[in-house]
Design a protein around this motif. Structure first.
Motif, PDB file in Angstrom:
ATOM      1  N   THR A   6       6.939   5.349 -10.801  1.00 47.29           N
ATOM      2  CA  THR A   6       5.723   5.192 -11.610  1.00 47.29           C
ATOM      3  C   THR A   6       6.063   4.639 -12.992  1.00 47.29           C
ATOM      4  O   THR A   6       5.368   3.746 -13.492  1.00 47.29           O
ATOM      5  N   THR A  24      -4.437   5.986 -10.224  1.00 43.55           N
ATOM      6  CA  THR A  24      -4.158   6.608  -8.924  1.00 43.55           C
ATOM      7  C   THR A  24      -5.172   7.706  -8.648  1.00 43.55           C
ATOM      8  O   THR A  24      -5.767   7.759  -7.558  1.00 43.55           O
ATOM      9  N   THR A  30      -3.084   2.645  -4.853  1.00 47.91           N
ATOM     10  CA  THR A  30      -2.492   3.573  -3.896  1.00 47.91           C
ATOM     11  C   THR A  30      -1.003   3.308  -3.812  1.00 47.91           C
ATOM     12  O   THR A  30      -0.591   2.156  -3.633  1.00 47.91           O
ATOM     13  N   PRO A  31      -0.194   4.355  -3.902  1.00 51.66           N
ATOM     14  CA  PRO A  31       1.253   4.153  -3.804  1.00 51.66           C
ATOM     15  C   PRO A  31       1.657   3.718  -2.393  1.00 51.66           C
ATOM     16  O   PRO A  31       0.949   3.997  -1.418  1.00 51.66           O
ATOM     17  N   THR A  34       4.653   8.494  -0.961  1.00 47.45           N
ATOM     18  CA  THR A  34       4.919   9.602  -1.873  1.00 47.45           C
ATOM     19  C   THR A  34       6.051  10.423  -1.280  1.00 47.45           C
ATOM     20  O   THR A  34       6.026  10.762  -0.095  1.00 47.45           O
ATOM     21  N   HIS A  40       5.549   9.228  -6.530  1.00 46.63           N
ATOM     22  CA  HIS A  40       5.051   7.994  -5.917  1.00 46.63           C
ATOM     23  C   HIS A  40       6.086   6.885  -6.019  1.00 46.63           C
ATOM     24  O   HIS A  40       6.842   6.811  -6.991  1.00 46.63           O
ATOM     25  N   TRP A  42       6.102   2.554  -5.562  1.00 46.39           N
ATOM     26  CA  TRP A  42       5.123   1.475  -5.650  1.00 46.39           C
ATOM     27  C   TRP A  42       5.712   0.120  -5.303  1.00 46.39           C
ATOM     28  O   TRP A  42       6.835  -0.176  -5.680  1.00 46.39           O
TER      29      TRP A  42
END
Length: 59
Positions: A6, A24, A30-31, A34, A40, A42
């Protein structure tokens, strides 16, 4: 480029880490996934696409 944390994503996009978390929580982005610990990961290009799509919906 691989998956980003993140903090790394925030730096890549030039925004705060808090902005990423707010987006988020608001469902704007949306990641990719997780981790079991709740962190998260990305894909920066997918996040950019999600943000562009959101801007187009808002116009």
């Amino acid at each position: 480029m691989g998956l980003l944390t993140t903090g790394q994503l925030a730096k890549e996009l030039g925004v705060s880490r808090g902005a990423i978390l707010t987006w988020t929580n608001d469902g704007l982005i949306t990641p990719e996934f997780t981790t079991p610990g709740g962190h998260h990961r990305w894909d920066a290009e997918k996040v950019r696409q999600q943000l562009r799509a959101q801007r187009q919906r808002d116009e």
